[in-house]
Design an enzyme around this catalytic site. Structure first.
Site, mmCIF file in Angstrom:
data_model
loop_
_atom_site.group_PDB
_atom_site.id
_atom_site.type_symbol
_atom_site.label_atom_id
_atom_site.label_comp_id
_atom_site.label_asym_id
_atom_site.label_seq_id
_atom_site.Cartn_x
_atom_site.Cartn_y
_atom_site.Cartn_z
ATOM 1 N N HIS B 133 -92.919 -24.062 -3.447
ATOM 2 C CA HIS B 133 -93.922 -25.034 -4.021
ATOM 3 C C HIS B 133 -93.257 -26.455 -4.295
ATOM 4 C CE1 HIS B 133 -95.020 -20.860 -5.152
ATOM 5 N NE2 HIS B 133 -96.170 -21.341 -4.556
ATOM 6 N N GLY B 134 -92.118 -26.713 -3.670
ATOM 7 C CA GLY B 134 -91.420 -28.072 -3.763
ATOM 8 C C GLY B 134 -91.168 -28.727 -4.817
#
Lengths: 407, 170, 220
Positions: B133-134
């Protein structure tokens, strides 16, 4: 608040009605003695076995290369693994002890007699299921006794004419007891207890339809019955307490009493231990098997040893109600039968040499003799008792029966 | 059948029954304890709670991953300038001085499990980037941006000499 | 019905009787931690040449009260997490003796008589009339007389017997390391159950007393 919740449920599920029907208003004879405790006790042991079994299954590995080690892992590394396993191993023996006493009570008081035939049959079915579960469970530790027990018992099916050999291979999934056997025994050992639980419900529904028998053998007038709860719940719970004291004494102080030393040696398909013995609860039937000098007949005899008990309600032809209370010969023969079962157990535990062979055969004849002679003995006993004059309550009961019959 | 209501009205429940019920309930609760405990890690699993890691083969500026309790642990041999930059920076949304996170400035030891939902972040020049999710972590393992709520966990560890650490005990 | 109870008691008696069929001398096992430690040392230095104790790790021995130094000396060349394994491989022992020596971690559980069997076996070596060493408990045993029991006499014999007792006691521990914890917990469990059962009995008495009162009232 609680009443409102109960009300809400009652509109959707008859919870109060069930509790009333099965407990607080379920009528039971007031004269049941402590031998009537063993039915509910068997239920307690079943729950104990299922719970400990589920927790053991979280750590056990059903693979011939890992099974023995995984038991040692449970015993040594898993937190309280030793406790859970010892409860389960001791519980198997406790289960049979309780069931056998429960069955003995049924025989002694003639509780199997009409209208309780179906109750008796579901009970015998439960016995067979428990035996199956115990037999399969015994393979799982994968010790020497596990292996050779399974080898010998699966071989029994080889006695079936023509297809026997194929059936043995089918049961094992291998030409000898092996990995496929272990895996399927584990799967079935996990399944059967839930089938047993279902059969217990059927057993109880049958019980609550015909109601418990009682030591007198005479029916109790409805006005004299008492509710199951709180009278028999309190009595049963006290029985559970006594049972747990005895049970825990074994679990904590002599847990190996029911584990053969040989089963602490990993299974070795190349070497049979010098003296293989089944678990004590199979010994009488094992003795019957060995006493009949023919493979097929031996297997049939062993199976009949249990199945023939189902015929008892029809073999007992006496009009005198109940069991031992008013029937001295019936009572004497009961003790002969029980003593005979112990003799068979003793024979089964010893190598079939010398006098053991003859004793085993005589005991086998007595075992089946008790059952087969029942129709004649019960009739003869009845006429003998009538000649001597019946006790007043029995005479009254028989008169009522006769009057009811002519109506 | 005898009337059960008059015999067993709730208000006749007495002290003895209450006490018995309490003792029984306590016993059942105590009996549940071994079963719950049996589901916790067994002693042989706990024995694996310690991992020794050799630092000598990790070149300056590189990161190695070792397994500890089944989880990846990143051991980064930080260049002096990277360590200095980290010590100068307060961190992102979960501020924590680098001096508290690294026992020696040139060695950073963090558990390689993203504090968001447990993925393993991948190494970048500036630190780590979680592929799921970065989430972005800096070279002290501190959360800089993205959904992760906290910095990468620093496990218990101690140095044995100069080029060996034991992860799992202080 | 009393006869019936007697029958059940007899059944348990026979179960007990056949468990001890082999007539082994009952010895008194030493219980002190020091004796168990010496037993462990004998096993680790003598038995372990050929036998394994695969279910026992060096770290488990700390349960016998070994100090860190002693444990370190005992496990030299091994990690504390290693099992007690013989330096000889299974193939090598099989070549040397014709069989693979059995694992000893369960030995005291796997033989009728348990530790008494172990003791009787290791002290049971003798020189037979053909001048060969044999064993009273296990005739034709492949294991050599490692303690030298066959030729020992007098004080030497006593020392060997004591050593054998320590080994037997250690192997009993190795077969069931949780035995002490089990018995300790068992005392509390039984004590609790007795209290609970007495309470349940009182509840039962009181419940049934109500029934009798009720009947009396009905009949008067």
């Amino acid at each position: 608040m609680i009443n409102r919740i109960i009300g809400w449920v009652d509109q959707r599920f008859p919870i109060t009605a069930i509790i009333k029907h099965e407990a607080t208003e379920y009528p039971v004879a007031p004269n049941l003695n402590y031998w009537w405790n063993f039915g509910s006790l068997a239920g307690v042991v079943l729950v104990l076995q299922i719970v400990t079994g589920i927790f053991l299954a979280m750590h056990y590995k059903a693979d011939v290369t890992l099974a023995f080690d995984s038991i040692q892992h449970i015993m040594r590394s898993v937190n309280y693994g030793w406790l859970i396993r010892y409860i389960h191993a001791t519980g198997a023996s406790a289960f049979f002890a309780v069931i056998y006493i429960h069955i003995s009570r049924t025989l002694y008081y003639g509780s199997y007699r009409g209208p309780r035939e179906l109750l008796w049959w579901t009970g015998l079915l439960l016995l067979l299921l428990v035996m199956g579960a115990a037999f399969m469970g015994y393979l799982l530790p994968w010790g020497q006794m596990s292996f050779w027990g399974a080898q010998v018992i699966t071989n029994l099916f080889g006695a079936i004419p023509l297809v026997g050999g194929h059936i043995v291979v089918l049961l094992r999934g291998d030409f000898s007891v092996g990995d496929p056997t272990l895996t399927r025994f584990f799967a079935l050992h996990y399944l059967i207890p839930f089938i047993i639980a279902g059969a217990v419900v059927i057993h109880l529904v049958a019980l609550h339809t015909v109601k418990s028998s009682n030591p007198s053998g005479l029916p109790i007038a409805d006005k004299d019955n008492i509710p199951f709860h709180p009278y028999y719940t309190s009595k049963d719970l006290f029985g559970v307490g006594v049972f747990l004291i005895i049970f825990c004494s074994f679990v904590f102080f002599v847990p190996d009493a029911f584990i053969e030393p040989d089963n602490n040696i990993p299974a070795n398909p190349m070497q049979t231990p010098p003296h293989i013995v089944p678990e004590w609860y199979f010994l009488p039937f094992y003795a019957i098997l060995r006493s009949i000098p023919d493979k097929l007949l031996g297997v049939v005899g062993m199976g009949l040893g249990i199945v023939i008990l189902a015929a008892l309600p029809y073999l007992d032809r006496s009009k005198i109600p109940g069991g031992s209370r008013y029937r001295p010969i019936f009572k004497a023969l009961f003790f002969v039968f029980i003593a005979d079962a112990f003799v068979l157990g003793y024979v089964g535990a010893h190598p079939p040499e010398g006098p053991m062979v003859l004793i085993g055969r005589i005991a086998t004849v007595i075992y089946f003799g008790y059952i087969v002679s029942m129709p004649f003995v019960s009739k003869w006993e009845e006429s003998w008792l009538r000649k001597r004059g019946l006790p007043a309550p029995v005479q009254k009961y028989l008169d009522e029966q006769a009057a009811g019959g002519t109506k | 059948m005898s009337d059960s209501k008059s015999l067993d009205s709730p208000d006749r429940r007495n002290f003895l029954e209450m006490a018995t019920g309490a003792v029984g309930a306590a016993g059942v609760a105590a009996a549940a304890w071994p079963f719950v405990q049996s589901m916790n890690p067994s002693s042989d699993v706990l024995a694996k709670g310690i991992t020794e890691a050799d630092l000598a083969p990790i070149p300056l500026g590189e990161s190695h991953t070792v397994a500890w309790q089944g989880k990846p642990v990143f051991i980064v041999h930080r260049k002096p300038e990277v360590a200095a930059a980290m010590q100068a920076s307060p961190g992102g949304k979960d501020p924590e001085p680098d001096q508290k996170r690294a026992k020696k400035p040139e060695w950073l030891v963090v558990v390689g499990v993203c504090t968001h939902l447990g993925c393993v972040p991948s190494r970048t020049e500036e630190g780590w980037l979680c592929p799921c999710h970065g989430s972005v972590y800096d070279n002290s393992g501190r959360i800089i941006q993205g959904p992760a709520p906290a910095n990468l966990e620093v496990p218990l560890y101690h140095f044995v000499g100069n080029d060996k650490i034991v992860i799992g005990e202080a | 019905m009393k006869k019936y109870l007697l029958g059940i008691a007899l059944c348990f008696a026979t179960v007990g009787a056949w468990a001890n069929e082999a007539k082994l001398p009952k010895i008194e096992l030493p219980t002190s931690p020091e004796a168990l430690q010496r037993g462990a040392e004998t096993v680790a230095t003598v038995c372990l040449s050929c036998h394994n104790l695969k279910y026992i790790k060096y770290s488990d021995l700390s349960g016998l009260g070994f100090s860190k130094e002693k444990l370190g000396a005992l496990s030299v060349g091994h990690g504390l997490d290693d099992s007690l394994m013989s330096p000889m491989s299974a193939e090598a022992t099989k070549q040397a003796f014709g069989i693979t020596p059995p694992d000893l971690s369960m030995m005291a559980k796997a033989r009728v008589g348990g530790p008494h069997y172990v003791y009787a076996f290791v002290t049971g070596f003798y020189t037979n009339d053909k001048g060969k060493t044999d064993n009273h408990v296990f005739p034709g045993a492949k294991m050599p007389d490692v303690l030298g029991a066959a030729s020992a006499k007098g004080e030497e014999r006593t020392a060997i017997e004591y050593k054998a007792k320590e080994v037997a006691a250690f192997l009993e521990w190795a077969g069931d390391p949780k035995a002490q914890e089990r018995r300790g917990l068992g005392r509390y469990v039984i004590a609790y159950l007795i209290v609970l059962t007495i309470l349940l009995y009182l509840v039962k008495l009181r419940t049934w007393a109500r029934l009798k009162e009720h009947h009396k009232r009905k009949h008067t």
